[in-house]
Motif scaffolding. Structure first.
Motif, short mmCIF file in Angstrom:
data_model
loop_
_atom_site.label_atom_id
_atom_site.label_comp_id
_atom_site.label_asym_id
_atom_site.label_seq_id
_atom_site.Cartn_x
_atom_site.Cartn_y
_atom_site.Cartn_z
N PHE A 40 0.82 -1.19 0.00
CA PHE A 40 0.00 0.00 0.00
C PHE A 40 0.87 1.25 0.00
CE2 PHE A 40 -2.63 -3.17 2.23
CZ PHE A 40 -3.73 -3.17 1.40
N ASN A 41 0.34 2.30 -0.59
CA ASN A 41 1.01 3.59 -0.57
C ASN A 41 0.41 4.41 0.55
OD1 ASN A 41 2.39 5.94 -1.16
ND2 ASN A 41 0.99 6.55 -2.79
N PHE A 42 1.18 4.62 1.62
CA PHE A 42 0.67 5.34 2.77
C PHE A 42 0.77 6.85 2.54
CE2 PHE A 42 2.12 1.30 4.73
CZ PHE A 42 0.87 0.86 5.13
N LEU B 283 -11.79 8.29 -2.43
CA LEU B 283 -12.63 9.33 -1.84
C LEU B 283 -12.33 10.68 -2.48
CD1 LEU B 283 -14.68 9.20 0.62
CD2 LEU B 283 -12.84 10.19 1.97
N TYR B 284 -13.34 11.51 -2.61
CA TYR B 284 -13.14 12.84 -3.21
C TYR B 284 -12.50 13.82 -2.22
CZ TYR B 284 -15.52 12.07 -7.66
OH TYR B 284 -15.84 11.63 -8.92
N ARG B 285 -13.01 13.88 -0.98
CA ARG B 285 -12.51 14.86 -0.02
C ARG B 285 -12.17 14.18 1.31
NH1 ARG B 285 -16.99 17.89 -1.85
NH2 ARG B 285 -18.06 17.47 0.10
N PRO C 113 -16.06 1.51 -4.61
CA PRO C 113 -14.78 1.20 -3.94
C PRO C 113 -14.43 -0.27 -4.03
CG PRO C 113 -16.50 1.62 -2.32
CD PRO C 113 -17.09 1.97 -3.66
N GLY C 114 -13.12 -0.54 -4.23
CA GLY C 114 -12.67 -1.92 -4.26
C GLY C 114 -12.72 -2.54 -2.88
N LYS C 115 -12.48 -1.71 -1.87
CA LYS C 115 -12.52 -2.20 -0.49
C LYS C 115 -12.66 -1.03 0.47
CE LYS C 115 -10.27 -5.90 0.37
NZ LYS C 115 -9.21 -6.93 0.62
N ILE C 116 -13.43 -1.23 1.52
CA ILE C 116 -13.57 -0.24 2.59
C ILE C 116 -12.98 -0.86 3.85
CG2 ILE C 116 -15.16 1.15 3.97
CD1 ILE C 116 -17.10 1.06 1.64
N ILE C 117 -11.97 -0.19 4.42
CA ILE C 117 -11.24 -0.75 5.55
C ILE C 117 -11.40 0.16 6.77
CG2 ILE C 117 -8.98 -1.47 6.41
CD1 ILE C 117 -8.18 -2.03 3.53
N LEU D 2 -11.14 4.23 1.95
CA LEU D 2 -11.72 3.72 0.71
C LEU D 2 -10.61 3.50 -0.30
CD1 LEU D 2 -14.32 4.95 2.08
CD2 LEU D 2 -15.14 5.36 -0.24
N LEU D 3 -10.48 2.28 -0.80
CA LEU D 3 -9.47 1.94 -1.79
C LEU D 3 -10.12 1.65 -3.13
CD1 LEU D 3 -7.16 -0.47 0.26
CD2 LEU D 3 -6.82 1.96 -0.17
N GLN D 4 -9.42 2.03 -4.21
CA GLN D 4 -9.90 1.71 -5.54
C GLN D 4 -9.49 0.29 -5.92
OE1 GLN D 4 -9.62 5.01 -8.51
NE2 GLN D 4 -8.28 5.97 -6.98
#
Length: 435
Positions: A8-10, A291-293, A319-323, A349-351
């Motif tokens: 993941f890119n933090f 997410l937009y904002r 979203p691909g996944k909500i964590i 929210l991840l794409q």
């Protein structure tokens, strides 16, 4: 063939302020706020409730649950919760005047309260300790006789690299954190408070915090290198303490069961004890490339997660996944209508393009999980003993209690095995047998 390791890119978010999230017309308040020690409802359908009224009580010293809004109890429903389980929830439709929101805050003198009175208030105000991956009732933790070192350890930074809630609270509510720490220290009968601070956060310095300490407080500040993960496993804290006190090893004793606490909990302690406000809202970080904002919101307990996503402009695509609660130690939720509980600190929210989907395969005995483990345990051996009923020496089995559930073993496993989840399950079953 084993799947690829997920990376993941933090992204670094610099939150400078919070925003009060819209209070929904209907809230869904779980009777099991953090995955353990469920409460029994003290209300019934059709009943009128006030903001802050107790609507659920647990056994013993477990934290109570309060209504986040004034209104009418429409009924009860079993819903999926952010911690991965289903729970009974009170459905409350907002109606009537607020008891706390918009009112002048009254300040109480906590110094007049005894240790017993403070612990009782921790329970009655619904405060839990969110330092741990699995939160616990603060009142129950204070009366636990296991904590014999009588030192309160306070973490002034975030445990995960993609969550910034605790550092934001430390920066913006410094006085509340210090007062909250002194309150918990008194309830614990602690002889010392040790504050862990990060070398990365310029605003969080001992000098800034010391000016808010009372004259009688016995406090030490210990610097932690947060450039590496995990940041707050006891082995890392122990190294920092021993470096601070090289000639006083008794000062540097920190065991796996030591009393550690985070800024979120201390913020709740100040509000609950000094301002007499029960825990009805949670500071939630809502971020992610889907997410937009991105925002840092003060959210009422019981608010559906989908409402929070809409308030942040919605998602760019499905979203691909909500964590919930971080990309490393967090939990992926399948139901976006799940309500916020005391368990929630962040929503990500991840794409779909960020995810590498792969199935698990048999262990290849590469040893990566053992090499990366900061506690030095053998996750693969423990996994095999539980899943495949393979006998292992008792010396290895007892190491399940060393696991801090940092999740590093999962991130390096080429076979995509649920190692940390299995060890967590083993610990739960072991504790149930001991009761």
């Amino acid at each position: 063939m084993a799947g690829k390791k997920q990376c993941f890119n933090f992204t670094q978010y610099n939150f400078t302020k919070t925003k009060n999230a819209y209070i929904p017309k209907t809230v869904y308040v779980s009777m099991n706020q953090y995955g353990a020690n469920k409460c029994s409802p003290t209300i019934e359908s059709g009943q009128i409730v006030k903001e802050g009224q107790v609507i659920g009580r647990g056994k013993g010293d477990n934290a109570s649950i309060h209504s986040p809004v004034p209104g009418i109890v429409s009924g009860f429903s079993y819903l999926s919760m952010p911690y991965g389980k289903r729970s009974l929830a009170a459905v409350i439709t907002m109606n009537g005047a607020f008891s706390f929101t918009g009112k002048t805050e009254s300040i109480s003198d906590w110094n007049l309260l005894s240790t017993t009175e403070l612990i009782t208030l921790f329970k009655n105000r619904g405060i839990i300790n969110t330092f741990y991956t699995k939160p616990v009732s603060l009142a129950a933790q204070c009366v636990d006789t296991v904590h014999t070192d009588k030192v309160l350890y306070v973490c002034l930074f975030d445990k995960q690299p993609d969550i910034f809630v605790d550092s934001f609270i430390a920066n913006n509510y410094t006085k509340k954190i210090i007062v909250g720490a002194e309150i918990v220290a008194k309830a614990l009968s602690a002889t010392k408070i040790v504050f862990f601070y990060s070398i990365e956060r310029g605003k969080i310095t001992p000098r800034r915090f010391k000016k808010f300490l009372s004259a009688s407080a016995n406090a030490e500040f210990v610097q932690i290198d947060t450039t590496r993960y995990p940041r707050t496993v006891n082995s890392e804290l122990r190294k920092a303490i021993n470096k601070k006190f090289p000639d006083k090893k008794t000062e540097g004793s920190i065991e796996y069961n030591s009393f550690c606490i985070d800024c979120t909990t201390l913020y709740d302690v100040y509000n609950g004890i000094v301002l007499s406000k029960p825990l009805m809202e949670r500071l939630v970080q809502v971020t992610g490339t889907g997410l937009y904002r991105p925002r840092l919101l003060k959210v009422r307990i019981g608010t559906p997660i989908q409402n929070i996503v809409y308030e942040c402009g919605g998602s760019k695509k499905a979203p691909g996944k909500i964590i919930v609660n971080g990309l490393i130690q967090g939990i992926a939720i399948s139901d976006i209508t799940s309500p916020v509980t005391k368990f929630v600190k962040s929503i990500t929210l991840l794409q779909k393009k960020e995810l590498q989907f792969s199935s698990s395969s048999a262990c290849i005995h590469c040893g990566r999980c053992h090499n990366v483990c900061p506690s030095g345990i053998h996750p693969a051996s423990l996994f095999a003993s539980y899943v495949n009923n393979i006998k292992i020496p008792k010396e290895i089995h007892v190491t399940i209690n060393w696991c801090s559930e940092c999740g590093l073993c999962n991130t390096v496993c080429p076979s995509r095995l649920p190692l940390v989840q299995t060890i967590s399950l083993m610990k739960e079953e072991e504790n149930e047998r001991c009761i």
